[in-house]
Design an enzyme around this catalytic site. Sequence first.
Site, PDB file in Angstrom:
ATOM      1  CB  SER A 170      -5.278  -4.545  -9.610  1.00  0.00           C
ATOM      2  OG  SER A 170      -5.229  -3.457 -10.490  1.00  0.00           O
ATOM      3  CB  THR A 218      -9.368  -2.730 -14.679  1.00  0.00           C
ATOM      4  OG1 THR A 218      -9.362  -1.419 -14.117  1.00  0.00           O
ATOM      5  CG2 THR A 218     -10.773  -3.317 -14.631  1.00  0.00           C
ATOM      6  CG  ASP A 219      -5.618   0.456 -12.188  1.00  0.00           C
ATOM      7  OD1 ASP A 219      -6.368   0.768 -13.131  1.00  0.00           O
ATOM      8  OD2 ASP A 219      -5.576   1.085 -11.118  1.00  0.00           O
ATOM      9  CB  THR A 232     -13.085  -0.544  -9.628  1.00  0.00           C
ATOM     10  OG1 THR A 232     -11.962   0.322  -9.501  1.00  0.00           O
ATOM     11  CG2 THR A 232     -14.331   0.284  -9.884  1.00  0.00           C
TER      12      THR A 232
HETATM   13  N1  ASP Z   1      -7.596   1.097  -9.296  1.00  0.00           N
HETATM   14  C1  ASP Z   1      -8.470  -0.017  -9.487  1.00  0.00           C
HETATM   15  C2  ASP Z   1      -7.701  -1.309  -9.366  1.00  0.00           C
HETATM   16  O1  ASP Z   1      -7.004  -1.697 -10.296  1.00  0.00           O
HETATM   17  C3  ASP Z   1      -9.109   0.073 -10.812  1.00  0.00           C
HETATM   18  C4  ASP Z   1     -10.076  -1.020 -11.088  1.00  0.00           C
HETATM   19  O2  ASP Z   1     -10.362  -1.867 -10.295  1.00  0.00           O
HETATM   20  O3  ASP Z   1     -10.615  -1.015 -12.211  1.00  0.00           O
HETATM   21  O4  ASP Z   1      -7.824  -1.966  -8.358  1.00  0.00           O
END
Ligand code: ASP
Length: 319
Positions: free
Chosen positions: A49, A81-82, A11
Site C-alpha cells: 500500500s 494496512t500502511d 499483506t
Molecule cells: N506493507 C504492507 C502494505 O501496506 C502492510 C500490510 O499490508 O499490512 O501493503
Amino acid sequence: MSVALFTLGGTIAMVGDGRLTGAELTAAVPGLAELGHAVEIQDVEKVSSANLTMAKMLEVVDAASKAVAAGATGVVVTQGTDSLEETAFLVDQVWPHPQPFVLTGAMRNPTLAGPDGPANIVAACRVACSPAARDLGALVVFKEEIHAARWVRKTHSTSTATFVSPNVGPIGHVVEDQVRILARPVRLDGVQGSAEPADLDANQVALYSMTMDDDGLLLKNLAETHRGLVVAGFGVGHVPEKLAPVLGELAAAMPVVLTSRTGAGSIVRNTYTSAGSEIDLLQRGLIDGGFLDPYKARVLLRLLLATDDDITAAFAQYQ
Ligand code: ASP
C-alpha cells in the site's frame, strides 16, 4: 444483491513473493458462503500500500460507484494496512452513496499462524451488506471493530490491534453475524467536483513534521515545488519561534494547515501567545486543522486544491 470486492494487494494477499487473487483470498473464508450475498470480485492491483496513489483510489471509487449503480449492496476494498488510514479518508471525501464502503486488510499474511485476513474479510462483507451501516460513508473494519474513516489511525507497526480511533473509539462492532452500530457520526460535506489525475499532479502538498532544534531548511523554496503545506506541529500546534515567520511567508503564498504531531486531540486556538505558538501561527494565516491528523489533512488539502474547492470551509468542519 451482492457485495463488490476490490483487491489492491497488501499483506492480506501476500504469499512469499506473490499475491493471492481475490478468488483465492475469499475461497476458504469461513462464514462468507453463508453471507446471503454473492461477492463480486475485481482484482485491481497487487501492490504494497506504500505504492497506492490518490488517482488509483479515485479509479476504484469510480468502479465502486458503477457497482452500486448496478445493484451492489455495498463495497469492500482489501489493501495493505500502511496507507489505509489515508485511502479510507480519501474515499470518505468523495463517496456520495448511502451504500457502505468498507476498507480492510491484515497484519498477518496467509502463510503465518493465525492470519487475520479471513476474519477481517468476512466482517467487512457483513458490514458492507448491513442496512445499519448505510449513510456512514467510508468505514474501516478490522478485528471486528468498525471505525469511521475520518478518525481511524494505524497505531502499531505489527500488532493486529493496530487500527484505533484515538479521539472516539470504534463506532460499532461485528458481533456474531450482526453489525451493531453504537454511534452514528454526522456525515460531513465531502469535496465537490472531481479530481482528475492531472489536477492531483499539479497540486502537490508537502507534509512537514516539526522536530526539536529544527533547522527548517526543507521549508525554504517550498512554494516553488508545492501548492500547499501541512505542518505537524508540536503538541497543540507549536513550532520553534524562528520558523514562525518562515511559515507566515509560506502561508501568504499557499494554504498552510496547522495540525498536531501527537496522534490524538486537536490543536488549540486561544491559549498560547508566544511567537511560534498557535495564536501567532493562526494570525500569520495558517489554517486550523482541528482534529485532523497530519496525514488526513494532507489528503484533504490536495483534494481541495485539485478540485478548486473551498479550503477554509472544508477544514472548519473538523475543528
Ligand atoms: N506493507 C504492507 C502494505 O501496506 C502492510 C500490510 O499490508 O499490512 O501493503
